[in-house]
Design an enzyme around this catalytic site. Structure first.
Site, mmCIF file in Angstrom:
data_model
loop_
_atom_site.group_PDB
_atom_site.id
_atom_site.type_symbol
_atom_site.label_atom_id
_atom_site.label_comp_id
_atom_site.label_asym_id
_atom_site.label_seq_id
_atom_site.Cartn_x
_atom_site.Cartn_y
_atom_site.Cartn_z
ATOM 1 N N GLY A 54 -5.998 2.577 5.120
ATOM 2 C CA GLY A 54 -6.576 4.543 5.498
ATOM 3 C C GLY A 54 -6.327 4.700 4.000
ATOM 4 N N GLY A 56 -6.646 7.547 0.837
ATOM 5 C CA GLY A 56 -5.392 9.088 0.623
ATOM 6 C C GLY A 56 -3.984 7.851 -0.024
ATOM 7 N N HIS A 57 -4.169 6.266 -0.797
ATOM 8 C CA HIS A 57 -3.371 5.811 -1.458
ATOM 9 C C HIS A 57 -4.153 5.702 -2.588
ATOM 10 C CE1 HIS A 57 -0.748 5.709 2.538
ATOM 11 N NE2 HIS A 57 -2.118 5.246 2.702
ATOM 12 N N LYS A 105 -2.178 -4.103 5.633
ATOM 13 C CA LYS A 105 -1.152 -3.427 5.651
ATOM 14 C C LYS A 105 -0.377 -3.370 6.601
ATOM 15 C CE LYS A 105 -1.907 -0.103 3.467
ATOM 16 N NZ LYS A 105 -2.958 -0.195 3.016
ATOM 17 N N ASP A 110 -4.587 -1.103 11.750
ATOM 18 C CA ASP A 110 -5.010 -1.143 10.986
ATOM 19 C C ASP A 110 -4.719 -2.596 11.205
ATOM 20 O OD1 ASP A 110 -5.640 0.599 8.915
ATOM 21 O OD2 ASP A 110 -3.560 0.213 7.864
ATOM 22 N N HIS A 215 2.524 7.115 3.865
ATOM 23 C CA HIS A 215 1.778 8.285 4.956
ATOM 24 C C HIS A 215 3.239 8.890 5.187
ATOM 25 C CE1 HIS A 215 0.391 4.727 6.029
ATOM 26 N NE2 HIS A 215 -0.606 4.903 5.887
#
Lengths: 329, 329
Positions: A54, A56-57, A105, A110, A215
């Site tokens: 995802g 945002g990291h 991860k 995922d 998250h």
């Protein structure tokens, strides 16, 4: 919610456009489906390293594509797994006869999607699952989460692939680094996912979330906010109990900011963590301090430790040239 | 206030301790008085570059000490000028026969203290004043503030000093880069200075501060929060009106985060700013995107543009090895 965006729908595409323009010397951006791949120096027979997850990291994973690290990265929507077609297309674009290693991860979405991509992929491929978050017990039902240690796996395996290690060697090395790595984080505030428009979780003015995920997943416990020395001791004791480094052991110490914590505070945490290890006779020989595995605008940080030997030190030190991690070239 | 600290009094010292430990291959930390200086490769006769200012803007300036950039940096208390004795001691520790160039952001306290240090200093010295913030008019009573363009002056003059430029050449080059550089920033939230314990200024949920300074100084106006494309246009129009780049002009485009704005949003701003210049026929040939001149935990960002020529491009590209800016070595 105060964000510098044009709209929730267009945020990821616009951001990747900017990323691709700013780093067009080393990466290219494929729009349909979304992936970032490496531009230069793909030797025939080199194992292709593909990661993703995802968004945002950032800079994980897109900012870590380049010489000596990832060959491609698939960014999903914010905090959402990329799709199997992204992973397949990315893998096919960088496969060059040496096979593909997925670095994943440990999150259900995922893991499932990389599995599906692997089944459809018409070349040799293997997977390394990263699960370095010691806030959860080793026997947790879905396993431990992959957090800031992922960068260390990607850097070290990236260097080995660059030096000519084959697919099985890269997989074994990735698993070795994952087993030698432990992380734990703490949040002082929640992050705000743009599509939600409000904080993911609530924390009182005097509270912190110990063992938080990247998250904003709940961690071990909500605790009263306390001094940095106590916070660091809490995090590092959990890491110590897991890795149990012996006296004289060499380690890499990584302080990772979640996005909104100033560098001043991250270096202060480094000082405290380094003192802890010094008192134990454990030798910090490499360091990384900064915002690398972030959680949008969350305030907080994590500590990651990797047990090193001479081989791992030499692979860590090897030249790397990505958008957001670079040395030696 | 939620900070990862042990106490307001000890924050700076503990943070610098961690910084010095994490980067002990390239810098040393002098405790009394406080300064960071470069460890390696000081050639006899090389001009020594010394900068400094209040802390809270990390990685500026301490993170920019090293090969190809600063020789020393003096960190003051948070948002507070360092003292003349720090500056003198730092300058004396790195002076090596080529004289000392002070690179100073235009704030009354910094200017005064570097002047006093210069008067007491028993060697050749010159000063470059950085004043790149175009949110204030050119004829403002105290002049324009020095903001994110400072890094660009330090990088380019650092490369020239490394290549053997003398004191007058370094000073002239620094002034040329300063004149070719313009910046403007916007804040979505205030920062919180630890000693105050509360936000420096108030912003409503739907407001932003246009033209904000890096200490949270009021800017041009408070405006309603709007889309990123309008925010970027506002910032970049001010820069365009000041620098007036012609068609075909090559520029460096720097998007600087103030600390709490995710990289995703900074790259989105880069995309928008790059489009603006492309439509004008101005060529973005170098970029820098990230948190470099921060304002503790402020959300927001600034845009900086430097007009380039072949000489400046080559100096920008020259190898640099500091804690927080590194390429080519």
């Amino acid at each position: 919610m105060k964000k510098m965006i044009n709209g929730v729908e267009s945020l990821l595409e616009e951001s990747l456009n900017g990323f691709a323009k700013a780093h067009n010397d080393i990466i290219t951006f494929n729009h349909q489906p979304h992936f970032i791949n490496r531009k230069q120096g793909k030797e025939a027979g080199k194992v292709a390293l593909v990661s993703g997850g995802g968004s945002g990291h950032e800079p994980l994973h897109t900012g870590l594509v380049g010489i000596g690290m990832l060959d491609a990265a698939c960014p999903g929507q914010i905090f959402t797994s990329p799709t199997p077609d992204q992973m397949m297309a990315a893998a096919e674009s960088v496969e060059n006869g040496g096979g593909v290693l997925f670095i994943v991860k440990n999150y259900a979405g995922d893991v499932m999607n990389f599995e599906i991509a692997g089944e459809m992929l018409d070349c040799n491929h293997e997977t390394v699952l990263v699960c370095d978050d010691v806030s959860l017990p080793k026997d947790h039902s879905t396993g431990r989460r992959g957090v800031a240690g992922t960068l260390i796996v990607e850097k070290i395996v990236g260097a080995a692939a660059e030096a000519g290690a084959n697919l099985q060697e890269c997989k074994a090395l990735g698993e070795r680094v994952n087993n030698a790595t432990a992380s734990m984080g703490v949040a002082l505030t929640s992050c705000t996912v743009p599509a939600l428009g409000k904080p993911t979780f609530d924390l009182g003015d005097n509270e912190m979330e110990m063992g938080v995920g990247i998250h904003g997943e709940r961690g071990r416990e909500q605790m009263e906010l306390t001094k940095a020395s106590e916070i660091v001791e809490h995090l590092i004791t959990a890491i110590d109990e897991d890795l149990k480094p012996k006296k004289g052991q060499k380690i890499l110490l990584h302080i990772n900011g979640f996005g909104a914590t100033p560098l001043m505070e991250l270096y202060l945490m480094y000082d405290l963590a380094e003192q802890y290890w010094q008192e134990k006779g454990v030798e910090v020989v490499r360091s990384l301090v900064g915002n690398y595995t972030t959680s949008l605008d969350m305030a907080g940080a994590s500590i990651t430790v990797t047990l090193l030997d001479d081989e791992l030190i030499s692979l860590w030190d090897a030249p790397v040239h990505t958008a957001n991690l670079r040395w030696g070239c």
